[in-house]
Design an enzyme around this catalytic site. Sequence first.
Site, PDB file in Angstrom:
ATOM      1  N   GLY A   1       2.071 -11.442  11.011  1.00 15.35           N
ATOM      2  CA  GLY A   1       2.276 -11.328  11.841  1.00 15.35           C
ATOM      3  C   GLY A   1       2.752 -11.875  13.116  1.00 15.35           C
TER       4      GLY A   1
ATOM      5  N   CYS B   1      -3.540   1.484   6.779  1.00 11.28           N
ATOM      6  CA  CYS B   1      -4.103   0.501   8.400  1.00 11.28           C
ATOM      7  C   CYS B   1      -3.873   1.962   8.866  1.00 11.28           C
ATOM      8  CB  CYS B   1      -1.746  -0.025   8.483  1.00 11.28           C
ATOM      9  SG  CYS B   1      -0.880   1.582   8.798  1.00 11.28           S
TER      10      CYS B   1
ATOM     11  N   GLY C   1       2.449  -5.373   7.885  1.00 14.79           N
ATOM     12  CA  GLY C   1       1.442  -5.697   6.580  1.00 14.79           C
ATOM     13  C   GLY C   1       0.418  -6.565   8.092  1.00 14.79           C
ATOM     14  N   GLY C   2      -0.748  -7.774   7.838  1.00 18.25           N
ATOM     15  CA  GLY C   2      -1.559  -8.480   7.809  1.00 18.25           C
ATOM     16  C   GLY C   2      -1.125  -8.849   9.209  1.00 18.25           C
TER      17      GLY C   2
ATOM     18  N   ASN D   1       0.783  -1.411   0.277  1.00 14.13           N
ATOM     19  CA  ASN D   1       0.000   0.227   0.363  1.00 14.13           C
ATOM     20  C   ASN D   1       1.019   0.564  -0.232  1.00 14.13           C
ATOM     21  OD1 ASN D   1       0.624  -0.678   2.872  1.00 14.13           O
ATOM     22  ND2 ASN D   1      -0.990   0.325   3.833  1.00 14.13           N
TER      23      ASN D   1
ATOM     24  N   GLU E   1       4.244  -3.409  12.528  1.00 19.78           N
ATOM     25  CA  GLU E   1       2.992  -3.107  12.172  1.00 19.78           C
ATOM     26  C   GLU E   1       2.282  -3.825  11.732  1.00 19.78           C
ATOM     27  OE1 GLU E   1       0.214  -0.893  10.597  1.00 19.78           O
ATOM     28  OE2 GLU E   1       1.952   0.447   9.499  1.00 19.78           O
TER      29      GLU E   1
END
Length: 481
Positions: free
Chosen positions: A241, A290, A236-237, A160, A256
């Site tokens: 993570g 995010c 990422g997601g 993103n 993050e």
Amino acid sequence: MSVDLLEKVNMKGMLIGENWVETTEKLAVLNPYTGKEVYAISCATKEHVYEALKSAEKGKEISRRLSPYDRSEIILKVASLLKERKEEFTQTIVNEGVKTKVEAGKEVDRCINTLTLCGEEAKRITGETVPFAAFAGASSKKGHYVYDPVGIVTAITPFNDPLNLVAHKLGPAVAAGNAIILKPSDFTPISGIKLGELFLEAGLPKHILNIITGPVSNFGDILVTDSRVNMVSFTGGSKSGEAIAKAAGVKKIGMELGSSSPVIVMDDVDVDAVAENCVGGMIWAAGQNCVGVKRMYVHDAIYDAFKEKVVSLSKAVKLGNPEDSSTDMGPIITNEAIDVIEKSISDLEKGGYTVLCGGKRVGNSFEATIIEGDFDNALNGKEEIFGPVATISKISSLEEGITASNDSPYGLHAGIFTNNIESAFKATNELQCGGVMVNDSSDYRIDMMPFGGIKQSGIGREGVKSAIQEMSTTKVICFNL
């Protein structure tokens, strides 16, 4: 440069050691808006990753010996080169990513700022005196602590923000004196590769930076589990993570992750201005952001007027070709991602929510979507919808807004709009998250601030100075005089 007329990018492949490495196996990189291939990246194998690790072992020794001045000069040179080539990098982001050309240009500007901050901070990595003599019997001791490089950093970045989030890994890692292995998103690898080229052009010694591309399924979790890796920095997601955290072993981790960012709107604000701010925060990067606005909790005294305004603004959002300056919102990264958004909306409807506007795909894009539901609905804040979708709920008090905002497995950013200073302080004290924006939406960040979340939203903090500290170790030095 039109995507239809775009010739395949002349890239060199992966960066391993002193060489750019091509492989016969390729992975197509598609323009999300047109669906057309713009490049085919090389696919790494386990052997490539092991070679990158060997290179990084050499690189960490080279990097730690670079003076702060030299590190700073290299990074500032990258920022200068990027500024000269802004249009090229803007077009690259548009070709492979989800942003409009206007948004992409702003990302390049932010990346220049990020790198400039990294270059400046490279000269300001300081420790502190430790007052050993304050302890009984230690009057002969004096000392201090310093920050040492952590060693080898694995950096895994998302689609993103394909340029600036790479800079948030590379810049601090180099500033701190580390070697780094970059694994950019398979969807948007070209921006990261091109930024890596700028680092080399700026004089970064070979081996400090290695770049691995292609599906992780080809080489497994080596970049996370190998004992030579000293830190994993991942954006990422949340599910990915969690898997990385379980696999990594004993090493530093910075993450993050996901979010479902709330915004509280009290009854003492300018409804039109706040509604415009919230919708803007919802549609940036087509909601694939995010800290984008995902939940709006609005005081009942202004609820109807606010709802009418956000619905009107959302209906007016123009979808279309991201190359067109009049386009407000670009595409969703893949058709599969659109499927996930549609399922999430369907689940909300089954759970008692009502779609007020939007809710449909348009080609490879998705309409700006507002969904209404009770603030204490069981589905409140439980899922991150990575698209231009936000819920709106009526609250009768600030306390209800804070309770609803905190009722989530996530805790990255939140926002509150109010002209009451007591309400603002109460919200900043009680909202459980990594950052509270007062009289701004959750979708606000500058690159120098500490950035990260709590709960399932992450571990540690990014933001240039914070990231440099995360990518360092503390060493205490004591002299017995």
